[in-house]
Write an enzyme that holds these catalytic residues in place. Structure first.
Site, PDB file in Angstrom:
ATOM      1  N   TYR A 207      34.758 -50.605  31.671  1.00 42.08           N
ATOM      2  CA  TYR A 207      33.292 -51.277  31.604  1.00 42.08           C
ATOM      3  C   TYR A 207      33.444 -52.618  32.077  1.00 42.08           C
ATOM      4  O   TYR A 207      32.482 -52.919  33.015  1.00 42.08           O
ATOM      5  CB  TYR A 207      32.802 -51.079  30.064  1.00 42.08           C
ATOM      6  CG  TYR A 207      31.530 -51.810  30.130  1.00 42.08           C
ATOM      7  CD1 TYR A 207      30.374 -51.229  30.547  1.00 42.08           C
ATOM      8  CD2 TYR A 207      31.297 -53.093  29.327  1.00 42.08           C
ATOM      9  CE1 TYR A 207      28.977 -51.641  30.267  1.00 42.08           C
ATOM     10  CE2 TYR A 207      30.203 -53.534  29.164  1.00 42.08           C
ATOM     11  CZ  TYR A 207      29.030 -52.925  29.447  1.00 42.08           C
ATOM     12  OH  TYR A 207      27.636 -53.493  29.552  1.00 42.08           O
ATOM     13  N   LYS A 211      31.155 -54.124  35.565  1.00 42.37           N
ATOM     14  CA  LYS A 211      30.286 -55.367  35.498  1.00 42.37           C
ATOM     15  C   LYS A 211      30.882 -56.693  36.318  1.00 42.37           C
ATOM     16  O   LYS A 211      30.098 -57.145  36.868  1.00 42.37           O
ATOM     17  CB  LYS A 211      30.166 -55.785  34.012  1.00 42.37           C
ATOM     18  CG  LYS A 211      29.575 -54.896  33.130  1.00 42.37           C
ATOM     19  CD  LYS A 211      28.085 -54.542  33.794  1.00 42.37           C
ATOM     20  CE  LYS A 211      27.358 -53.724  32.925  1.00 42.37           C
ATOM     21  NZ  LYS A 211      25.853 -53.259  33.393  1.00 42.37           N
ATOM     22  N   THR A 244      20.353 -52.017  22.044  1.00 41.59           N
ATOM     23  CA  THR A 244      20.257 -51.036  22.755  1.00 41.59           C
ATOM     24  C   THR A 244      21.039 -49.626  22.445  1.00 41.59           C
ATOM     25  O   THR A 244      22.147 -49.847  21.731  1.00 41.59           O
ATOM     26  CB  THR A 244      19.964 -51.197  24.290  1.00 41.59           C
ATOM     27  OG1 THR A 244      21.294 -51.352  24.750  1.00 41.59           O
ATOM     28  CG2 THR A 244      19.272 -52.359  24.286  1.00 41.59           C
TER      29      THR A 244
END
Length: 324
Positions: A207, A211, A244
């Site tokens: 991850y 990014k 989220t």
């Protein structure tokens, strides 16, 4: 044993340390408040992952400003509901949903061709869609899932739409590309010889790498556009820690700790989207590119992200992987 610690434990620790730093910042600093933004009538935007969370808030706000917003996502029912909600709010602009699966290079190419066939201009591209900390799996093209969805799909999408963005922009009113990165990029390591993380998989490392790749991509593309004199700007955005569905894949202990903390310290999706909307529509960002924006401010990204050699290598390798 050392190899396991280096490839598994170190990325995990680094990612959670990044999270702690962000939470401390959010404890003592208010969320960025958007200034009054100019109307965007006649302008067209594509927002990936715009069916929920920060993507939906971005699409909703741009439509309120008068934009024609194309919500690109892989959940048709969610897309239909998102469009309905935006229209029910009486937005000045228009919203529509178009299917796009960023884990499929074929789907990306089909989406772009369909969009171009309509003859619409394109003024804003928000590369927002993403996934976080999923178990080891690959896209249909064989790429590590984080790298394929968060970065490579957006890399191909952006490049295929670049000619349209160039034609749609003017030097007094540039087209804008906004890439959704994260503070976790500070912990990112670019494994050029193993971008698919097949040697020893770590969801945390994967991850963070995806990014970081988005920041490197943003800077390199902006240099190319500036050198060519094209009226297009590219910026990377860090939304902070936002409540989220991205956090649904946290390991169980972290998930349990996250719930009470999120209520107090996490940003809402609307707050998280504010810097993205600012980059996409604010007068203050006219003609401004090559920035890393956090909480509405230009911020210094990781040292590695400024490495021109790493930027060029990633660009070349990405072109090879997606067939450009």
């Amino acid at each position: 044993m050392w190899l396991w610690m280096k490839s598994m434990l170190v990325p995990l620790i680094n990612l959670y340390l990044c999270g702690v730093k962000v939470l401390i910042y959010q404890l003592f600093n208010r969320s960025f408040t958007l200034p009054v933004l100019p109307k965007q009538n006649g302008r067209v935007a594509i927002v990936t992952g715009g069916t929920r969370g920060m993507g939906f808030e971005t699409a909703r706000h741009l439509a309120r400003l008068g934009m024609h917003v194309v919500i690109a996502g892989n959940e048709r029912e969610e897309g239909t509901a998102a469009v309905r909600k935006i229209h029910e709010e009486g937005s000045e602009g228009k919203a529509e949903f178009v299917f796009l699966d960023l884990t499929s290079l074929v789907s990306v190419r089909q989406f772009v061709q369909t969009f171009k066939d309509r003859g619409l201009p394109l003024h804003v591209l928000v590369n927002n869609a993403g996934t976080m900390l999923v178990p080891e799996k690959q896209t249909e093209d064989g790429f590590e899932f984080h790298f394929g969805l968060n970065y490579l799909g957006h890399f191909l999408l952006t490049n295929l739409l670049l000619d349209l963005l160039k034609r749609s922009g003017r030097h007094s009113c540039c087209s804008r590309i906004v890439n959704m990165s994260s503070a976790t990029h500070y912990a990112g390591v670019l494994a050029m010889d193993d971008l698919n993380r097949r040697i020893c998989y770590s969801s945390h490392g994967a991850y963070s790498q995806s990014k970081l790749a988005l920041v490197l991509f943003s800077y390199y593309l902006q240099e190319q556009l500036t050198a060519g004199g094209f009226p297009v700007t590219v910026n990377a955005v860090d939304p902070g820690m936002v409540d989220t569905a991205l956090y649904n894949n946290l390991w169980s202990l972290a998930q349990a700790l996250k719930k009470p903390v999120a209520k107090i310290l996490f940003r809402t999706p609307a707050e998280g989207a504010s810097t993205t909307i600012y980059a996409a529509a604010a007068c203050e960002m006219e003609g401004v590119g090559g920035c890393y924006l956090y909480n509405g401010q230009k911020t210094r990204s990781s040292e590695l992200s400024y490495n021109s050699e790493a930027q060029a290598k990633l660009w070349k390798k990405s072109c090879e992987l997606v067939g450009l």
